[in-house]
Design an enzyme around this catalytic site. Structure first.
Site, PDB file in Angstrom:
ATOM      1  N   GLU A   1       0.835  -1.204   0.000  1.00  0.00           N
ATOM      2  CA  GLU A   1       0.000   0.000   0.000  1.00  0.00           C
ATOM      3  C   GLU A   1       0.874   1.260   0.000  1.00  0.00           C
ATOM      4  O   GLU A   1       0.543   2.254  -0.636  1.00  0.00           O
ATOM      5  CB  GLU A   1      -0.920   0.028   1.226  1.00  0.00           C
ATOM      6  CG  GLU A   1      -1.997  -1.029   1.227  1.00  0.00           C
ATOM      7  CD  GLU A   1      -2.839  -0.953   2.470  1.00  0.00           C
ATOM      8  OE1 GLU A   1      -3.973  -0.462   2.362  1.00  0.00           O
ATOM      9  OE2 GLU A   1      -2.364  -1.360   3.554  1.00  0.00           O
TER      10      GLU A   1
ATOM     11  N   TYR B   1     -10.899  27.302  -3.946  1.00  0.00           N
ATOM     12  CA  TYR B   1     -10.940  25.836  -3.942  1.00  0.00           C
ATOM     13  C   TYR B   1      -9.951  25.238  -4.932  1.00  0.00           C
ATOM     14  O   TYR B   1      -9.502  24.114  -4.758  1.00  0.00           O
ATOM     15  CB  TYR B   1     -12.357  25.301  -4.161  1.00  0.00           C
ATOM     16  CG  TYR B   1     -13.066  25.827  -5.385  1.00  0.00           C
ATOM     17  CD1 TYR B   1     -12.836  25.294  -6.640  1.00  0.00           C
ATOM     18  CD2 TYR B   1     -13.989  26.858  -5.269  1.00  0.00           C
ATOM     19  CE1 TYR B   1     -13.501  25.781  -7.761  1.00  0.00           C
ATOM     20  CE2 TYR B   1     -14.653  27.348  -6.376  1.00  0.00           C
ATOM     21  CZ  TYR B   1     -14.400  26.801  -7.621  1.00  0.00           C
ATOM     22  OH  TYR B   1     -15.057  27.275  -8.728  1.00  0.00           O
TER      23      TYR B   1
ATOM     24  N   GLU C   1      -5.665   8.250   9.282  1.00  0.00           N
ATOM     25  CA  GLU C   1      -5.707   9.324  10.262  1.00  0.00           C
ATOM     26  C   GLU C   1      -4.514  10.277  10.088  1.00  0.00           C
ATOM     27  O   GLU C   1      -4.672  11.501  10.130  1.00  0.00           O
ATOM     28  CB  GLU C   1      -5.711   8.742  11.688  1.00  0.00           C
ATOM     29  CG  GLU C   1      -6.976   7.998  12.048  1.00  0.00           C
ATOM     30  CD  GLU C   1      -7.003   6.534  11.592  1.00  0.00           C
ATOM     31  OE1 GLU C   1      -7.916   5.813  12.009  1.00  0.00           O
ATOM     32  OE2 GLU C   1      -6.126   6.102  10.807  1.00  0.00           O
TER      33      GLU C   1
ATOM     34  N   LYS D   1     -10.679   5.509   1.987  1.00  0.00           N
ATOM     35  CA  LYS D   1      -9.841   4.552   1.268  1.00  0.00           C
ATOM     36  C   LYS D   1     -10.819   3.740   0.436  1.00  0.00           C
ATOM     37  O   LYS D   1     -11.658   3.012   0.966  1.00  0.00           O
ATOM     38  CB  LYS D   1      -9.066   3.670   2.244  1.00  0.00           C
ATOM     39  CG  LYS D   1      -8.097   2.729   1.569  1.00  0.00           C
ATOM     40  CD  LYS D   1      -7.408   1.794   2.557  1.00  0.00           C
ATOM     41  CE  LYS D   1      -6.228   2.451   3.200  1.00  0.00           C
ATOM     42  NZ  LYS D   1      -5.374   1.452   3.912  1.00  0.00           N
TER      43      LYS D   1
END
Length: 131
Positions: free
Chosen positions: A31, A63, A83, A108
């Site tokens: 990952e 933005y 986190e 995810k």
């Protein structure tokens, strides 16, 4: 606090919804080396009356800058947890726009969990500091 109530109390906001980003975040070494897709929703609260009346970009949050900063953060991050990744994004938004109330949902999209076909997400908040 229920979302509708929170929005009523906080007022105007700029939303970025469904931003797809590729990042190297996860517990498994693959990952962190190969990366995977994440989806992000961001809300930044501020009074939109001044930019609405004046059409002055300097009175709102750009933005486009937020999206570019998030994309850069995603390219650079290598960490174990969603986190931690979300904390880095919130830190960057605060660097760009100062102390504002911000809500971030970071998903995810396809966590590598056998037999699980859903997504996981964290929801994070930063509250504007009083002047």
């Amino acid at each position: 606090m229920e979302q509708h109530l929170r929005e009523t109390i906080l007022g105007d906001a700029v939303h970025v919804e469904g931003l797809k980003i590729w990042a190297r975040v996860g517990v498994l070494p693959e990952e962190r080396s190969l990366g995977q897709w994440f989806a992000l929703d961001l809300t930044i609260w501020l009074d939109l009356a001044p930019p609405g009346q004046s059409d002055d970009l300097n009175l709102t949050v750009d933005y486009g800058h937020a999206i570019a900063a998030i994309q850069t953060c995603a390219e650079q991050v290598v960490c174990h947890t969603v986190e931690c990744f979300s904390e880095r994004i919130l830190d960057r938004m605060e660097q760009l726009f100062g102390s504002r109330t911000i809500r971030l949902v970071l998903r995810k999209c396809h966590p590598p969990i056998p037999g699980f076909t859903g997504s996981i997400s964290v929801e994070r908040w930063r509250t504007a500091k009083s002047p």
